[in-house]
Design an enzyme around this catalytic site. Structure first.
Site, mmCIF file in Angstrom:
data_model
loop_
_atom_site.group_PDB
_atom_site.id
_atom_site.type_symbol
_atom_site.label_atom_id
_atom_site.label_comp_id
_atom_site.label_asym_id
_atom_site.label_seq_id
_atom_site.Cartn_x
_atom_site.Cartn_y
_atom_site.Cartn_z
ATOM 1 N N SER A 192 21.274 76.378 10.396
ATOM 2 C CA SER A 192 21.149 75.035 9.831
ATOM 3 C C SER A 192 20.774 75.112 8.355
ATOM 4 O O SER A 192 20.225 76.109 7.895
ATOM 5 C CB SER A 192 20.065 74.248 10.582
ATOM 6 O OG SER A 192 19.776 73.050 9.890
ATOM 7 N N HIS A 193 21.077 74.028 7.636
ATOM 8 C CA HIS A 193 20.687 73.938 6.228
ATOM 9 C C HIS A 193 19.178 73.783 6.067
ATOM 10 O O HIS A 193 18.642 74.004 4.992
ATOM 11 C CB HIS A 193 21.359 72.714 5.590
ATOM 12 C CG HIS A 193 22.774 72.960 5.155
ATOM 13 N ND1 HIS A 193 23.753 73.353 6.028
ATOM 14 C CD2 HIS A 193 23.358 72.881 3.936
ATOM 15 C CE1 HIS A 193 24.893 73.488 5.362
ATOM 16 N NE2 HIS A 193 24.682 73.211 4.085
#
Lengths: 194, 124
Positions: free
Chosen positions: B11-12
């Site tokens: 994930s970012h």
């Protein structure tokens, strides 16, 4: 012919353009992206400078690979793997050829594969594709690069965060196309096509 | 016993990458689940290096990878090219896809059947 000296000079020029235009690149990225392209590129190019400072008399492959790895690990946004892949492709192929037209063409293919975008999608490819075509006919110029980047203003974004905005992305320059404009301008200034 | 196939979450956002495994572990105690979130400085973004590290930390040799947004996929692909492990990347809804895979892997469902159930969750 691309040499290690040219790449070194090219990266210094690109670094200074990114430093100067950092705020502008992030500003371009604000209406159609997440507003961090300038900061991301700055962090990446700082990483490139730091890594290149540690090398002494690198050969072409080493310097291109070092640039690639610094961009991949430091940029953070989509530009990291895209620019990183471009330099990695050049590094992989630079023993076979040092001709700019051929190396940039392979780099462009890498960018297309990595991002899944093509010409007209309002991405960096809209600068890279005409730049490669111009290199192939020995006609690359600052004017052509600027016109290619400016041309992204009228396009509808098909890739990346800007694509969520669809038609609303029209009227904005693509930040990746503009940073690519600086990359090619720096390459010309570094003597890459002489 | 740890299952042969593991799961990797990318994930970012570091907190998102840390949070999803908590949800998955509830249904898949024996599936090795590792994650990579944020840039090297823990800012918003992804890092091929962190993803490589998540591959290495995972106890399984074959991995199913799930991600949030486009650039995470690019860094995932770069990491896959540099890794010795066999990694499949799925363009499915992150939470639902990873949860489905975790549930099925825990129940020893074959990869073929897992992929069949993931197919309708493809959104990117």
């Amino acid at each position: 012919m691309i040499t290690a000296e040219i790449v070194d000079k090219w990266m210094k020029l690109f670094y200074s353009k990114i430093s100067e235009q950092k705020a502008y690149l992030s500003e371009l990225d604000t209406p159609i992206g997440d507003g961090d392209h300038g900061n991301n590129m700055m962090r990446g190019m700082q990483g490139v400078e730091d890594s290149l400072d540690k090398l002494s008399n690198p050969d072409l492959k080493t310097i291109l690979k070092t640039v690639a790895m610094a961009l991949i690990s430091k940029v953070g946004g989509a530009a990291g793997p895209l620019y990183g892949t471009a330099f990695l492709e050049m590094a992989k192929n630079c023993e076979k050829t040092q001709a700019p037209a051929e190396l940039f063409k392979l780099a462009l293919e890498g960018i297309k594969k990595r991002g899944g975008a093509t010409t007209g999608d309002k991405t960096m490819i809209d600068v890279w594709a005409p730049a490669v075509a111009a290199l192939e006919t020995d006609s690359l110029s600052v004017e052509k690069i600027e016109a290619a980047a400016a041309g992204t203003k009228d396009l509808v974004a098909k890739k990346g965060r800007a694509s969520y905005l669809g038609e609303r992305s029209v009227g904005h320059l693509d930040p990746g196309a503009v940073s690519s404009q600086y990359l090619f301008e720096s390459f010309i200034e570094a003597g890459g096509i002489e | 016993m740890t299952k042969k196939i593991g799961i990797v979450i990318v994930s970012h956002v570091p907190e998102v990458a840390m949070g999803i495994p908590k949800l998955l572990e509830q249904v898949a105690a024996d599936v090795s689940i590792t994650s990579a979130g944020g840039t090297d400085d823990n800012e918003i973004g992804t890092s091929a290096g962190k993803i490589m590290d998540a591959f290495e930390r995972n106890k399984a040799q074959k991995l199913l990878a799930f991600y949030d947004l486009g650039s995470a996929k690019m860094n995932l692909e770069l990491a896959v090219e540099m890794s010795d492990k066999k990694v499949n990347i799925y363009d499915v809804a992150l939470v639902e896809g990873a949860y489905t895979a975790a549930t099925l892997l825990e129940a020893d469902v074959t990869l073929e059947d897992v992929e069949e159930q993931l197919a309708p969750l493809k959104i990117k």
